[in-house]
Design a protein around this motif. Structure first.
Motif, mmCIF file in Angstrom:
data_model
loop_
_atom_site.group_PDB
_atom_site.id
_atom_site.type_symbol
_atom_site.label_atom_id
_atom_site.label_comp_id
_atom_site.label_asym_id
_atom_site.label_seq_id
_atom_site.Cartn_x
_atom_site.Cartn_y
_atom_site.Cartn_z
ATOM 1 N N ILE A 193 41.087 -16.852 10.265
ATOM 2 C CA ILE A 193 42.761 -17.297 9.795
ATOM 3 C C ILE A 193 43.562 -16.261 9.828
ATOM 4 N N VAL A 200 41.575 -31.298 4.357
ATOM 5 C CA VAL A 200 40.995 -30.365 5.074
ATOM 6 C C VAL A 200 39.534 -30.466 5.530
ATOM 7 N N ALA A 259 39.749 -25.689 8.641
ATOM 8 C CA ALA A 259 39.605 -24.221 8.223
ATOM 9 C C ALA A 259 38.202 -23.707 8.107
ATOM 10 N N HIS A 296 40.427 -21.867 1.673
ATOM 11 C CA HIS A 296 40.989 -20.779 2.674
ATOM 12 C C HIS A 296 42.349 -21.605 2.700
ATOM 13 N N VAL A 297 42.917 -22.821 2.625
ATOM 14 C CA VAL A 297 44.119 -23.234 2.940
ATOM 15 C C VAL A 297 44.804 -23.084 1.704
ATOM 16 N N ILE A 328 51.979 -24.294 6.816
ATOM 17 C CA ILE A 328 50.664 -24.622 6.890
ATOM 18 C C ILE A 328 50.191 -25.420 8.283
ATOM 19 N N VAL A 353 49.049 -24.095 12.929
ATOM 20 C CA VAL A 353 47.609 -24.122 13.355
ATOM 21 C C VAL A 353 47.531 -23.668 14.542
ATOM 22 N N ARG A 378 43.457 -25.508 13.429
ATOM 23 C CA ARG A 378 42.790 -24.827 12.254
ATOM 24 C C ARG A 378 43.711 -23.892 11.667
ATOM 25 N N LEU A 379 43.497 -23.434 10.515
ATOM 26 C CA LEU A 379 44.448 -22.818 10.011
ATOM 27 C C LEU A 379 44.609 -21.218 10.417
ATOM 28 N N ALA A 414 46.946 -17.880 9.134
ATOM 29 C CA ALA A 414 47.718 -17.701 8.065
ATOM 30 C C ALA A 414 49.092 -16.787 8.460
ATOM 31 N N ALA A 445 51.597 -19.343 9.519
ATOM 32 C CA ALA A 445 52.213 -20.008 8.215
ATOM 33 C C ALA A 445 52.847 -19.070 7.538
#
Ligand code: CA
Ligand code: CA
Length: 556
Positions: free
Chosen positions: A126, A315, A339, A365-366, A389, A393, A409-410, A412, A415
């Motif tokens: 992430i 998720v 995630a 995680h999210v 968020i 991705v 997928r996530l 960070a 985001a």
């Protein structure tokens, strides 16, 4: 889903949840229960912040001997005093109960930093290390993050300093100081026993909490938030099961106590209107696990993840090789993103650490990244956090991407992007009308001014003028928020021609309609408001003069 009849073991026998009309008095509630020979075992305490939207009095009843749940739900559902009646469904934690204790603690945190250890693909993580340059979370006055689960080991050395402390409660005095019905609820509550002790007797909730906010720099492991305020809400028992009644209590508690973000690593296949109502009225952003059945949630829904609410993110779980986990539920129309959720290292109930797998482990995680966003950008609302968020991705390989709403997928750091430049205002908004349709056209603006691609439009209409500047409306103008929202497609690249046609019911009378359009970028920056009015001609055909009160547009 309606065709799947609940099995006996799917709900608590002899119990129902009933929503009575708003304002029903305690006496009338008792009278209602007595009419069925039932007893009120809990009257839900809907906080003032949710009361208007929740719009009813929710009670949990025990049924008299000999009355089946199906009979009660059917009979009460026909009662004029009732909005709805439903079984008290059983739900469960979406985690793999098998726990292994690894030799090496830190290297196991591949979800935060994957350098290719243990056969993984480097970079499938992430990007936590990058994100920590922007925020490591805030404790004092930071966002409260609730974990609705099996409880939290608030004595764990990596969690003890990052637990939320109820400012209204005096520890250990045996008094309900803040008057919320729960004595000595210092770090959260246990909604099974209605006590103030959310201690974990399972591992699942503690594991989620560590991913979100294990203290950093003190040995052990580092959570996504080095500093956090974690509220523990125990509604799942030591076997990992629980009921919607106790889940609803937890959602109400978290909302009343100001939880900014709520982690929901649990669910089930039964739709609960009470659970939907509670989440819909909750001011919190709810991050929800998609489930571990390997199902497509588009066709086999899992709740709460499948509730169609703006304040929910669903998720899925991916592994360290950029693959969706085989067990993970997915859904092109129902699961937002993936995630890390396979072999995740985190805190346990005994004070140690271990690996668990599940969409339950992906969800925190999210939640953790949502906590970093809320820390770095305290003014970000639910839409802005969610948009950051989902817009940020990393796309997964095609075979997995097509099973997720965002395809990704996530990430960070994406985001947390620090973007202060709003989209330009679509100054050339114009409108034309026939008797049965209004067409709006404008030139797409961008993510930053006229550059890039914005994330979404906010289009509204009204029968009276809409203020272009909500701070200084002119006489006779209504605010943007008071106008009626219309959903339209996402923006094209800056400079492209945009056109939207809204069909409407013809009328024998000429009508005037007012439109307002805003452009929103991935972090929630909004353009100024463009306004336009249009005269809709009277139909020459002898239509009945349907004076359509609020919604002239045909849903499409
Ligand atoms: Ca209390
Ligand atoms: Ca630590």
């Amino acid at each position: 889903a309606a065709s799947l009849e609940p099995k006996l073991q799917d709900y608590v026998p002899g119990e129902v949840l009933v929503k009575l009309k708003a304002g029903t008095s305690l006496q009338a509630i008792s009278g209602f229960a007595a009419d069925y020979g039932a007893k009120v075992i809990h009257k839900f305490n809907v906080p003032a912040v949710m009361a208007k939207e929740f719009n009813g009095e929710l009670v949990q009843l025990t049924l008299p001997e000999g009355m089946s749940t199906a009979e009660a739900v059917a009979a009460m559902g026909r009662d004029a005093r009732v909005s709805y009646a439903e079984p008290n469904f059983k739900v469960q934690a979406f985690g793999n109960p098998g726990v292994q204790i690894p030799d090496d603690l830190v290297e196991e945190q591949w979800g935060l930093r994957n350098t290719g250890q243990n056969g993984g693909i480097a970079g499938v993580d992430i990007k936590a290390a990058d994100a920590w340059n922007i925020s490591t979370g805030i404790k004092e006055n930071g966002p409260i993050i609730a974990v609705i689960d099996t409880g939290v080991n608030y004595n764990h050395s990596d969690l003890v300093n990052n637990m939320w402390v109820n400012p209204g409660e005096v520890p250990g005095d045996g008094i309900d100081n803040d008057g919320n019905g729960i004595v000595d609820d210092i770090h959260g509550a246990n909604t099974i026993t209605n006590t103030g002790d959310p201690l974990d007797d399972h591992n699942h909730g503690s594991h989620c909490a560590g991913v979100i906010g294990a203290e950093a720099g003190n040995g052990g492991m580092a959570g996504i938030n080095w500093n956090a305020q974690i509220m523990g809400l125990k509604f799942l028992g030591e076997g990992g099961g629980g009921t919607t009644a106790d889940a609803v209590k937890a959602v109400l508690y978290a909302s009343e106590k100001g939880a900014r973000i709520v982690n929901n690593s649990w669910g089930g296949g039964q739709f609960s209107q009470a659970c939907l109502d509670a989440m819909a009225a909750s001011p919190s952003l709810h991050i929800c696990a998609a489930g571990n059945d390997g199902y497509d949630n588009d066709t086999r829904p899992s709740y709460p993840a499948n509730f169609k609410l703006d304040n929910i993110i669903a998720v899925a779980a991916h592994n360290n090789k950029d693959e969706l986990a085989g067990f993970s539920n997915r859904g092109n129309k129902s699961v937002h993103l993936a995630a890390p959720g396979v072999n995740i290292h985190s805190t346990l109930k005994d004070g140690g650490y271990g690996l668990m797998s599940g969409t339950s482990m992906a969800t925190p995680h999210v939640t953790g990244v949502a906590g970093l966003i809320a820390s770095a950008y305290p003014d970000a609302d639910n839409d802005a956090i969610k948009s950051r968020i989902l817009s940020g991705v990393d796309q997964m390989p095609e075979r997995y991407a097509k099973r997720l709403m965002t395809g990704g997928r996530l990430n960070a750091i994406k985001a947390l992007e620090d973007d202060k430049v709003a989209p330009a205002t679509p100054g050339n908004l114009s409108a034309s009308a026939t008797t049965r349709a209004v067409t709006l056209t404008w030139t797409a603006t961008g993510d930053d001014g006229m550059r890039g691609k914005a994330t979404r439009y906010e289009l509204r209409y009204a029968r009276s003028p809409i203020a272009a500047n909500s701070d200084s409306p002119k006489p006779g103008e209504i605010s943007f928020d008071e106008a009626t929202a219309v959903r339209i497609d996402a923006p094209k690249d800056a400079g492209a021609n945009e056109s939207v046609t809204l069909e409407m019911t013809p009328s024998g009378r000429e009508r005037k309609l007012y439109f307002a359009l805003r452009v929103v970028d991935n972090v929630g920056n909004r353009s100024e408001t463009a306004v336009q009015e249009v005269r809709v001609p009277a139909s020459k055909v002898a239509f009945e003069d349907t004076v359509d009160a609020s919604s002239p547009f045909t849903p499409s």
